[in-house]
Structure formats: structure tokens, C-alpha cells
Write a protein that holds these residues in place. Sequence first.
Motif, PDB file in Angstrom:
ATOM      1  N   ALA A  93      12.370 -16.100   5.456  1.00 47.78           N
ATOM      2  CA  ALA A  93      11.286 -15.111   5.502  1.00 47.78           C
ATOM      3  C   ALA A  93      11.722 -13.913   6.325  1.00 47.78           C
ATOM      4  O   ALA A  93      12.563 -14.026   7.223  1.00 47.78           O
ATOM      5  N   TYR A  94      11.139 -12.768   5.983  1.00 45.71           N
ATOM      6  CA  TYR A  94      11.252 -11.582   6.834  1.00 45.71           C
ATOM      7  C   TYR A  94       9.837 -11.225   7.274  1.00 45.71           C
ATOM      8  O   TYR A  94       8.902 -11.224   6.454  1.00 45.71           O
ATOM      9  N   GLU A 114      16.767 -10.984   6.501  1.00 46.65           N
ATOM     10  CA  GLU A 114      16.342  -9.591   6.360  1.00 46.65           C
ATOM     11  C   GLU A 114      16.724  -8.986   5.010  1.00 46.65           C
ATOM     12  O   GLU A 114      16.304  -7.868   4.711  1.00 46.65           O
ATOM     13  N   VAL A 120       8.096 -12.242   2.332  1.00 45.57           N
ATOM     14  CA  VAL A 120       7.930 -11.168   3.319  1.00 45.57           C
ATOM     15  C   VAL A 120       6.491 -11.233   3.819  1.00 45.57           C
ATOM     16  O   VAL A 120       5.547 -11.246   3.027  1.00 45.57           O
ATOM     17  N   LYS A 132      12.039  -1.171   9.540  1.00 46.94           N
ATOM     18  CA  LYS A 132      11.335  -2.416   9.210  1.00 46.94           C
ATOM     19  C   LYS A 132      10.645  -2.305   7.856  1.00 46.94           C
ATOM     20  O   LYS A 132      10.681  -3.239   7.041  1.00 46.94           O
ATOM     21  N   ALA A 136      11.436  -4.583   4.440  1.00 47.17           N
ATOM     22  CA  ALA A 136      10.363  -5.288   3.743  1.00 47.17           C
ATOM     23  C   ALA A 136      10.254  -4.828   2.295  1.00 47.17           C
ATOM     24  O   ALA A 136      10.129  -5.642   1.374  1.00 47.17           O
ATOM     25  N   ALA A 139      13.217  -6.066   0.148  1.00 52.88           N
ATOM     26  CA  ALA A 139      13.143  -7.512  -0.084  1.00 52.88           C
ATOM     27  C   ALA A 139      12.087  -7.853  -1.126  1.00 52.88           C
ATOM     28  O   ALA A 139      12.308  -8.706  -2.002  1.00 52.88           O
ATOM     29  N   ILE A 140      10.922  -7.201  -1.048  1.00 49.71           N
ATOM     30  CA  ILE A 140       9.865  -7.450  -2.037  1.00 49.71           C
ATOM     31  C   ILE A 140      10.312  -6.969  -3.410  1.00 49.71           C
ATOM     32  O   ILE A 140      10.062  -7.632  -4.433  1.00 49.71           O
ATOM     33  N   ALA A 144      10.879 -11.094  -3.335  1.00 52.67           N
ATOM     34  CA  ALA A 144      10.234 -11.888  -2.296  1.00 52.67           C
ATOM     35  C   ALA A 144       8.712 -11.890  -2.486  1.00 52.67           C
ATOM     36  O   ALA A 144       8.123 -10.885  -2.884  1.00 52.67           O
ATOM     37  N   PHE A 146       5.038 -11.553  -1.290  1.00 57.64           N
ATOM     38  CA  PHE A 146       4.498 -10.612  -0.315  1.00 57.64           C
ATOM     39  C   PHE A 146       3.174 -11.122   0.235  1.00 57.64           C
ATOM     40  O   PHE A 146       2.192 -11.245  -0.489  1.00 57.64           O
TER      41      PHE A 146
END
Length: 258
Positions: A93-94, A114, A120, A132, A136, A139-140, A144, A146
Motif C-alpha cells: 500500500a501507499y 510507492e 492507495v 505525495k 498516489a 499508482a492509481i 491500485a 483507491f
Amino acid sequence: MKYQTYLIDLDGTMYRGKDKIPEAKIFIDNLIDSGAEYYFLTNNTTKTPQQVADNLVNNHQITAHIDQIITPSLATAAYIQNMFDDDMENHSAYVIGEYGLKSAVFGTGIKLNEVNPDIVIVGLDYDVTYHKFELATLAIKRGAFFIGTNADTNLPNERGLVPGAGSVISLVETSTQQKAHYIGKPERDMIDFAAKAKGFDPKEAVMVGDNYNTDIKAGINANVDTLWVNTGVSTHEDIDNAPIKPTHQVESLDQWDV
């Protein structure tokens, strides 16, 4: 109606930032005298449950124990544990957020990643940066899942209404063109998690809060009675214009007959 369990908001209901709401202590003392059980359901993810309880006791003289604190951090940790049917260490996870959120999430055993995490999670972060948001967003975009801790656009404190987690999350929603899966109030996840974790019957509970769009809607979404108090975010005009009214309304919590 006499309720067995009270689910109580904090900011705007028990206090306003560092400022006390004197009637809040009276209300809690009355609950204790009546024998009713009570839990604090806060959308604040920046603090651990122990820090939340300590703040209530030390700064506001309100009786609270760590096992009475329910946060989106705890509910989020439980939610992600239910997402996977194998060891959490196999997943990553981030997180954008403060220690309260990170300690709960990574306390599950899930790993920090990350670049290409499975999840996320975005919450209130007092030191949030473009970097940051960038991590995020990317990654999404890579796939990932959300999660947003809660949709509060503002928080009431001693200075006024300051930006809340929803303001941070909305930036990521805008940059990814994706809506987050929200855990905190007004989603029913928080109350469902609390009922399962603490073993109370939602039919015998009441959700107490100042914010119609979070506290009261959480009760409505979970089919739990609601008590609105006029000490925080929502106004009488907001309540008058609401399509579904709170079950009960008071100007201050000392007016409530426990």
C-alpha cells in the motif's frame, strides 16, 4: 426513546479544536450515570485511538478509554484485511496521511510500496506535498485500488473551518479521474465496523453529531437513529433543507434527556 448505545462525533460535538464545549462533559457524565454505553466515532485519522482518548481526558475532562475510540484508520485496516484471503505481507500500500492512519494500516502487516502498490489510501496529511500527490496519482493510474478515509471537506477548530481529508482526497480524485472508495462517515462502513467490533445492536443505538453531511448521514445510511446538535458545522437552515431530517435535534447536549 432510551438508547443502549451512543455513537458520538468529536470535532464540533465534544469540542471545537482546542476549545471546550462545556455541555459535552455534562452529556457524557449523564451517559455514565445512566449506564448507557458510548463510543466516539471520529473521522479524524491523524491521531491514534490512544491519542484521541488522551485528548478527551486531559484537555476536555471527558471520560474516555482507548477501546471507546472508533476511527476510519481502524475501519480502513479492517477493510483491507477483508480484501485479501492470504497473508497481508504479500500485498502493499501507499498512504497519504498522518501517523494515526499509517500505524493502523501498516499494523496489518501490509508492505509499503510507492511505485506499484495494490492499494492507495488517502487521508488528511498536514504536510502533504506535490510529490505525495504524484506518487498516489501514478499508482492509481497503474491500477491500485483507491481508498479515501473520509469525505470531510472541512474540520471545525478554534480558528474556524479548516480543510479536511475530503479536500486532500478530491485532488487525487481530480488527477486520476476516479472516485475513492470512502470508509469514514457518512458511509455506513464506520458504524458497521463499530457494531461488529464492539458487539452492540445498531437498532438500539443513536448517532450523535453536529455535521449533517457526515454524522447524521452516517446514521441514516446505517439505519441508525440520529441526534443533531447545533454546536458545529451544520446550521438550522441546513437541517431545514435536508431531505431526511435527524431523528432528534437539540441546541446543546445538556438538553438531551438520557
